[in-house]
Design an enzyme around this catalytic site. Structure first.
Site, PDB file in Angstrom:
ATOM      1  N   ARG A  66      36.075  36.773  35.536  1.00  0.00           N
ATOM      2  CA  ARG A  66      36.952  37.952  35.569  1.00  0.00           C
ATOM      3  C   ARG A  66      37.285  38.422  34.153  1.00  0.00           C
ATOM      4  NH1 ARG A  66      42.514  37.670  38.918  1.00  0.00           N
ATOM      5  NH2 ARG A  66      43.154  36.389  37.151  1.00  0.00           N
ATOM      6  N   LYS A 165      42.292  42.901  33.854  1.00  0.00           N
ATOM      7  CA  LYS A 165      43.519  42.163  33.514  1.00  0.00           C
ATOM      8  C   LYS A 165      43.762  42.358  32.015  1.00  0.00           C
ATOM      9  CE  LYS A 165      45.817  37.835  34.776  1.00  0.00           C
ATOM     10  NZ  LYS A 165      47.012  38.373  35.415  1.00  0.00           N
TER      11      LYS A 165
END
Ligand code: PXG
Length: 304
Positions: A66, A165
């Site tokens: 991620r 993120k």
């Protein structure tokens, strides 16, 4: 307010703490980032919040994947390979003598000139903090949370994808402030269309007529590692699960509701916007998912 919030700081004694910063392990007092770092000046960077359980880093590969996707999305070339980041993460846990804790892995754009341009930053800054974590008080796992929907909308994916993120958490922080103004610990944030996106730092799930339902990530949610773990657990439990567009009405009228996040793990919700959800107690499927989650974190993961 004491007891009203979870915090991540402090539990490894300051004097014993070692922080990884750009190739070295340093004392907290020396763990300093320049005022010219674009991570600070513009929130230009990416990060991961990772958990360590019984000496195993939970889903480290997924977190690093991620991180790579987040970096790719903001056109930041990671200065370290996945293998190197994995080793640094584990070594930071070892240096701090941790078996259980919370790891914050941060990569900023690095030091550059004033001005937005990321091309003035030749080298990203990398740091890793590993510390203890304090969760929501146990009573919330036993009795469930009462949460609210806040006026601040989750940022439009066409502006900045919430799947990234990034270090830019102001949108979530505004949601968190509003939650506190309403006396709640967490809050649901809607997207531009009024569909449920996620909470300020957690993903949302409901249970309705034996089915688990969660907003699709395309509605403006982070693809949570805990969220994916719950999707895997649902398959294992053979409970049907759907990713859909969801409204507040769906939550008000659900049989059960719970939130997921690396910090919160799986926490039951028993009230939204003053409406009691189901019987006003953590539901049977929620409890089952939490039990399976707690079991998984002990057996899955990368040994430090
Ligand atoms: N949505 C948002 C916006 C988040 O920030 C999640 C969902 C859940 O994702 P994971 O991968 O954790 O299941 C998050 C995660 C902190 C902290 O420092 C924040 C998160 C996780 C751990 C610590 O407040 N957010």
């Amino acid at each position: 307010m004491p007891g009203l919030d979870k915090g991540f700081g402090g539990a490894v004694a300051w004097g014993d703490m070692k922080i990884y910063l750009d190739g070295k392990f340093v004392d907290p007092a020396d763990a300093k980032i320049s005022v010219f770092d674009h991570g600070l000046l513009y929130g230009d960077g990416v990060f991961e919040g990772i958990r360590l359980y019984g000496g195993n880093v939970f889903r480290l590969e997924e977190h690093l994947e991620r991180l790579e996707y987040s970096a790719k999305a903001i056109m930041l070339d990671l200065p370290l390979s996945r293998q190197e980041l994995s080793e640094i993460t584990c070594e930071t846990c070892r240096q701090n003598g941790l078996k259980d804790g919370y790891i914050r892995l941060v990569i900023t754009r690095g030091v550059g000139d004033l001005g937005l341009s990321p091309w003035t930053c030749p080298k990203p800054s990398v740091f890793v903090i590993a510390s203890k974590i304090s969760l929501y008080p146990q009573e919330h796992y036993d009795n469930g949370l009462a949460i609210v929907t806040v006026p601040t909308r989750r940022i439009n994916p066409a502006a900045l994808p919430p799947t990234v993120k990034s270090l830019n958490y102001l949108n979530n922080i505004l949601g968190k402030i509003e939650a506190k103004q309403f006396g709640a610990l967490e809050a649901i944030m809607l997207n531009d269309q009024g569909h449920i996106a996620e909470c300020t730092a957690d993903n949302v799930f409901i249970v309705h007529k034996g089915e688990i339902i969660t907003p699709a990530a395309s509605q403006g949610a982070l693809k949570g590692i805990t969220r994916q773990t719950v999707i895997d657990i649902a398959a294992e439990l053979k409970v049907p699960l759907r990713e859909v567009n969801m409204t507040r009405y769906d939550v008000w009228c659900a049989d059960e509701c719970f939130l997921t996040g690396s910090g919160a793990e799986v926490v039951p919700v028993v009230k939204l916007d003053g409406r009691v959800i189901g019987y006003g107690k953590p539901g049977a499927i929620t409890k089952r998912v939490l039990e399976y989650f707690r079991r998984r974190v002990l057996v899955e993961g990368t040994k430090i």
